[in-house]
Design an enzyme around this catalytic site. Structure first.
Site, PDB file in Angstrom:
ATOM      1  N   LYS A 281       0.826  -1.198   0.000  1.00 41.49           N
ATOM      2  CA  LYS A 281       0.000   0.000   0.000  1.00 41.49           C
ATOM      3  C   LYS A 281       0.867   1.256   0.000  1.00 41.49           C
ATOM      4  CE  LYS A 281      -3.902  -1.898   2.653  1.00 41.49           C
ATOM      5  NZ  LYS A 281      -4.989  -1.608   1.707  1.00 41.49           N
ATOM      6  N   ARG A 355     -10.755 -11.133   1.535  1.00 42.99           N
ATOM      7  CA  ARG A 355     -11.622 -12.179   0.986  1.00 42.99           C
ATOM      8  C   ARG A 355     -10.974 -13.556   1.093  1.00 42.99           C
ATOM      9  NH1 ARG A 355     -11.764  -8.901  -4.459  1.00 42.99           N
ATOM     10  NH2 ARG A 355     -11.432  -7.305  -2.865  1.00 42.99           N
TER      11      ARG A 355
END
Length: 498
Positions: A281, A355
């Site tokens: 990130k 997920r």
């Protein structure tokens, strides 16, 4: 903060601060009019000076108002004769409680439950008061070496004034519910606000075990790496490979219903820190990725509230917890992993890790033979773009469950918004090398993430809450919000008939 309920004429009550409503054009609420008569028209004279306009959220503190109170706090309630919207009532409550926080009053009496709110009853008004009071006074200063006592609220006791004995009974139950929900929100916020070097997967598991020790109706089971390997949780374990902190699968079980009753299963994403892995990130605001476990913290907060209220339901909380960091052993773009369900996943972006840990937890949830499964996750930045901080994204495979959650959001003020889960979006997850990819491209990121999870929930009724925009605030007021604890508790209260 302690809460109590009283009934009787406001002018006969004594308090360090009495809170009453005033409307636009110098109109007084019934409680304000009664208090005004008792103090010789002081409130009326004050309003003529236009120090307060009466608009929703205005406030003015008066001192030395007769013998009843050291202070009287006037709160704007909008136009007289018009029922308030739920949002306006929450606004004026927040304004009143914030103003109270800044006074030197040790106790206060609120005479605001008399105000009419569209499609809302007394119980709702009382519960909102309790929940919002907790939000107003909340502080996270556990890790500061010096506490700023000036910032701490002086008000320790709040009394809520209602019409009569029958209303008092209703209000007392609403206070009980509100306090349990607020305690659950506080636990959620405290866990989320902790830094990643303290709130690790192991720490989160220890907090779940402590909850079970504190409440006999809760049972905690913690699965370690070896146990998850035996179950074939390859997706979850692949995310944890880049971290020195071992992952945990946290299970909390509450049995308030009959043994044969199918449980509500809550699955919360517990990423205690997310640097994105190899798909690193940007550095800006990366500190806020400690909030990537807000779904898991929400589950713990809800389980605490459910146990405190002793709801006649069976509820199971499942929290897959790990970190997502770059390392030589971490997932790489292009890697293929096998989930507990046997389905294979091509990892195109290691920052789409939520997920991966959720899919194994959702497969694990089947063993409880659930009535419904609801997962809660700070899953996609796309949801923040779509809905901002006002509503959580909501998707599911059963419209009845989705409608129930939407209604709970409206009732609690912790709203959600349904997004489509159409087969066309599922096409974006196709992979030439595995059963699916873990991302579906730039378009409809929130929906394709839910499509991914839907592949693991075909055997039961399921809904997904994307709380990436609602779980915490950035900027000067940075911190966890405790959402969606109110929404989920409202749903469970409705389901239990409470």
């Amino acid at each position: 903060m302690e809460f109590s309920v009283k009934h009787g004429p406001v002018e006969k009550q004594r308090s360090a601060c009495i809170v009453v409503g005033v409307h636009e054009k110098h109109k007084l609420s019934p409680a304000a009019a009664a208090l005004d008569a008792a103090c010789g028209g002081l409130i009326t004279r004050t309003l003529k000076g236009d120090d307060i306009k009466g608009k929703v959220g205005d406030s003015l503190l008066l001192h030395h108002v007769g013998d009843q109170a050291e202070r009287v706090l006037l709160v704007g309630c909008g136009k007289a004769g018009e029922a308030l919207s739920a949002a306006d009532y929450r606004t004026l409550l927040t304004a009143a409680l914030t103003a109270l926080k800044g006074t030197g009053a040790r106790d206060a009496l609120l005479a605001l439950a008399e105000l009419e709110v569209k499609e809302r009853d007394l119980a709702w008004k009382v519960r909102q008061t309790v929940e919002l009071a907790g939000n107003v006074i909340y502080q996270f200063d556990q890790l500061k070496s010096k506490k700023d006592d000036k910032e701490r609220p002086h008000v320790k006791k709040v009394s809520l004034l209602v019409a009569d004995a029958a209303a008092e009974k209703v209000a007392r139950e609403a206070v009980r519910q509100g306090q349990a929900i607020q305690a659950g929100m506080k636990l959620t916020k405290d866990l989320a606000n902790l830094p990643g070097n303290i709130c690790t997967p192991r720490y989160l598991a220890e907090q779940a075990e402590q909850l079970a020790k504190d409440n006999k109706k809760l049972k905690a089971t913690i699965l370690d790496e070896q146990e998850m390997e035996k179950l074939g949780m390859g997706a979850l374990l692949s995310v944890a490979k880049g971290s020195r902190q071992p992952p945990r699968l946290i299970v909390l079980e509450y049995q308030g219903g009959k043994k044969k009753d199918k449980p509500v299963v809550l699955v919360g994403k517990g990423l205690t820190f997310d640097a994105g892995g190899i798909s690193l990130k940007p550095a800006a605001a990366m500190d806020e990725m400690k909030y990537d476990m807000c779904g898991g913290a929400t589950v713990l907060g809800v389980m605490q509230a459910v146990a405190e209220l002793e709801l006649p339901l069976n509820v199971v909380g499942v929290v897959p917890s790990s970190e997502n960091l770059p390392d030589g052993a971490a997932n790489k773009p292009g890697d293929i992993v096998t989930s507990m369900s046997g389905q294979t996943i091509e990892i195109l972006n290691t920052d789409a890790e939520g997920r991966l840990i959720l899919c194994d937890a959702l497969t694990y949830a089947k063993r409880f033979d659930p009535a419904v499964v609801i997962d809660i996750a700070t899953l996609t930045g796309a949801c923040v773009v779509a809905l901002g901080a006002h509503a959580s994204g909501l998707l599911g495979n059963d419209q009845g469950l989705v409608d129930a959650l939407l209604a709970a959001g409206q009732a609690s003020g912790d709203r959600a918004w349904q997004m489509p889960l159409w087969p066309e979006y599922d096409e974006q997850l196709k992979s030439p090398f595995a059963d699916m990819a873990n991302i579906g491209g730039k378009e409809a990121g929130t929906i394709t993430a839910a499509c991914f999870l839907a592949r693991y929930t075909k055997e039961y009724t399921w809904a997904h809450l994307d709380i990436a925009g609602t779980a915490w605030k950035s900027g000067n007021g940075k911190g966890a919000t405790g959402r969606p604890v109110p929404l989920l508790m409202q749903y469970l209260l409705h389901r239990s008939g409470a």
